[in-house]
Design an enzyme around this catalytic site. Sequence first.
Site, PDB file in Angstrom:
ATOM      1  N   GLY A   1       0.816  -1.220   0.000  1.00  0.00           N
ATOM      2  CA  GLY A   1       0.000   0.000   0.000  1.00  0.00           C
ATOM      3  C   GLY A   1       0.841   1.258   0.000  1.00  0.00           C
TER       4      GLY A   1
ATOM      5  CB  THR B   1       3.528  -0.549   6.801  1.00  0.00           C
ATOM      6  OG1 THR B   1       2.161  -0.751   7.168  1.00  0.00           O
ATOM      7  CG2 THR B   1       4.374  -0.795   8.031  1.00  0.00           C
ATOM      8  CB  VAL B   2      -0.256   3.774   6.836  1.00  0.00           C
ATOM      9  CG1 VAL B   2       0.242   4.679   5.715  1.00  0.00           C
ATOM     10  CG2 VAL B   2      -1.209   2.729   6.313  1.00  0.00           C
ATOM     11  CG  ASP B   3      -1.404  -1.323   8.355  1.00  0.00           C
ATOM     12  OD1 ASP B   3      -2.290  -0.457   8.369  1.00  0.00           O
ATOM     13  OD2 ASP B   3      -1.388  -2.268   7.548  1.00  0.00           O
TER      14      ASP B   3
ATOM     15  N   GLY C   1      -6.348   0.007   9.409  1.00  0.00           N
ATOM     16  CA  GLY C   1      -5.628  -0.767  10.418  1.00  0.00           C
ATOM     17  C   GLY C   1      -6.226  -2.152  10.487  1.00  0.00           C
TER      18      GLY C   1
ATOM     19  CD  GLU D   1      -8.711  -1.402   7.297  1.00  0.00           C
ATOM     20  OE1 GLU D   1      -9.499  -1.401   6.351  1.00  0.00           O
ATOM     21  OE2 GLU D   1      -7.473  -1.429   7.149  1.00  0.00           O
TER      22      GLU D   1
ATOM     23  CG  LEU E   1      -9.954   9.126   8.364  1.00  0.00           C
ATOM     24  CD1 LEU E   1      -8.653   9.326   9.115  1.00  0.00           C
ATOM     25  CD2 LEU E   1     -10.422  10.469   7.817  1.00  0.00           C
TER      26      LEU E   1
ATOM     27  NE  ARG F   1      -7.347   2.470  -1.852  1.00  0.00           N
ATOM     28  CZ  ARG F   1      -7.136   1.878  -3.014  1.00  0.00           C
ATOM     29  NH1 ARG F   1      -6.611   2.558  -4.019  1.00  0.00           N
ATOM     30  NH2 ARG F   1      -7.447   0.607  -3.187  1.00  0.00           N
TER      31      ARG F   1
END
Lengths: 404, 404
Positions: free
Chosen positions: B11, B137-139, B184, B235, B285, B287
């Site tokens: 991603g 990673t945004v996670d 998430g 999520e 939110l 993307r």
Amino acid sequence: MANCLVAQSGGPTAVINASLAGVIRANQLNPVYDRVFGGLHGIEGTLEGKLYDLTDLPSRDIDVLKQTPSSALGTCRYKLKRGNDADYRRLVDIMDARDISTMFYIGGNDSMDTVDALASWAQEHAPSKRFIGIPKTVDNDLVPVDHCPGFPSAAKVACQIAHATYLDYAAYTRPEAFVLEVMGRDAGWLAASTCVTGDVDLLILPETSFNKDAFLAEVQKKFDQKGECYIVVSEGARYADGAYLSAGEAANDGFAHAVLGGAAATLKQMIIDAGIVPRGVVQDLSRAARSSNFSQSLVDVNEAYDLGLSAHMRSADPTFTGQVVGVRRNVAAAAEGRYDTEFFAGPASEFANFVKQFPAEWILPDYQGVTEEAIAYFRPLIEGEPKLIMDGGLPATLTPFNKR
Amino acid sequence: MANCLVAQSGGPTAVINASLAGVIRANQLNPVYDRVFGGLHGIEGTLEGKLYDLTDLPSRDIDVLKQTPSSALGTCRYKLKRGNDADYRRLVDIMDARDISTMFYIGGNDSMDTVDALASWAQEHAPSKRFIGIPKTVDNDLVPVDHCPGFPSAAKVACQIAHATYLDYAAYTRPEAFVLEVMGRDAGWLAASTCVTGDVDLLILPETSFNKDAFLAEVQKKFDQKGECYIVVSEGARYADGAYLSAGEAANDGFAHAVLGGAAATLKQMIIDAGIVPRGVVQDLSRAARSSNFSQSLVDVNEAYDLGLSAHMRSADPTFTGQVVGVRRNVAAAAEGRYDTEFFAGPASEFANFVKQFPAEWILPDYQGVTEEAIAYFRPLIEGEPKLIMDGGLPATLTPFNKR
């Protein structure tokens, strides 16, 4: 000297507080009124006597207020009905109790109707009371102005998120559609503004009757031509019979407008069901666009503030009532490719209860977006960024007065 | 001298291109490699020989690349399976054809597994080939690092939109719930970060089993206490039996992860059905947060760029392979309340296929948010903003290489 009252109504924007800041600041620069009271939650709280004294708001707070999104006084959906003499009388009583001569009301079409109704009623029943409108609406659908404060910042956010999500979408190879849903009940200004990015393949506006077969044919063409299709849809998009695309049930709010949402999900499913591509991504901007704290347009925040100043300054004329201040684009400057504006005031009746739709002549056929004239209209509105006062990595905001 | 290859996977984020810019710039400062090739669409395009020569990217383009969101080389969901010798051999053939000795792979857990698998395989079958990982990673769920590039910027966006939508919500008097849904899948870092705003009443993370009755009791309490309830949900929030809250059908992507969405809508309906309040607002939110062009964290963009530099610089050591570069928080500085970091490199196997969940000891009971320790962890990450190069009111971005 008498006092004045200022209140906010309708959906919040990124700059409705800048107009509030303008009214407060103008009275510090020229104290036409002894006190400036803020009516909490629009007419609703004002009728309950919920006022907050804003007269001596410190300069630093005024600066932060200008960059604080949403309605710092709180808002309402309550509409003063014409002929409701009890409410009108009550408002005048509350104004009398605080020696308030003048009320500034910051809001959209409905609020400007309230200004008109109150001013007309007062002429006969309370001639010393004056009512003045300051426009705002992210929908950009007020008639006599070039654009409405709140719209340029919302358009700037919409363009930024549209471009960012387009780049995100464009990073993938897998066949999927992307559908961005943008606020806009009866007018597609905000959705149309995203065409500034150059990323929008197909644009669905409320101004054009939606035709499923024609739309799907265009989606298919885009995938055939370029292997991708980035779609922007206005929440108010509808079929020829008036039925909204939005899948969800239409509830009603106090103003008898349908509560919308889900047009993007509907389009995504339509594309999948037609077998064009097996997947789709939906992004709904919803409230993230209308009152952001991260993306004010400098043009917008300055104009909103100046309209607050202008309304206060014009109110020094004791005959000024039932009027709304607004911004017109300077035609001569525009002809030379420059952006400049003229501030004016006009009867509230001309602002109220009309919807200025996105011009039909600016809409390209077959959902292909908008003309160059439309882009030229949008571009200067989203130019420039205020220098934000930051606090721990986030834009500083003022604690709302209705939460103190 | 040989050449190098750099590719991006998984991603997109707001700063994955800053790491790419770092690799390109490092080789301009010290040309360890003759050419720097970008592999388009990660392993997928690279295996098809789709390379783009990035060696001489102009300085101005490098500056714009640093602020361009999403993956400028394109990304993929294709995973090189261990034991798939044909793919491995093909990659080595493509590297041989361009005299490429070293591949830099920018990605998350799965990509670091790919780095590990390729490096191990190459040790035996192609000992001159080296594979080096750069995390993103945004996670924020990679194990051996303090945090992952991409996460701080996503957290900054999430906090900004959370605060703006809270202010929007707080302007109203009518009884309704607000539910913000944040990305998430297995870790709630991003959702938890929104607690920095101080606006979050209830927080639902994947790390805590969701209990409907307990949740509804807390919602009721908030409305009783303060007349409002602002909820943030990850999520990936799930019940004790592992079932996701998300209402939508769970499709599968290539990595056998469930595709999520709809947890917020589920919570909203739950609250309405329980009769606590008659309305709710959902903001997803999606993307808009993960690869924004309007809200990079300065800490994040600098660290991501520096990790690109670091990976390239360390690769001057010919034994450097199967390694990933990362950032650790300087413990001594943190003890003094300062934020500082140490750059390090470690075996890719330690980065791959583990999920670092949000720490249980940082989660307050009854969905009440996070501890002060968690806030102290988040705060410095979202500090500062890069000075963006603007273009017509929007942050300038580079045309993706996969679209040229």
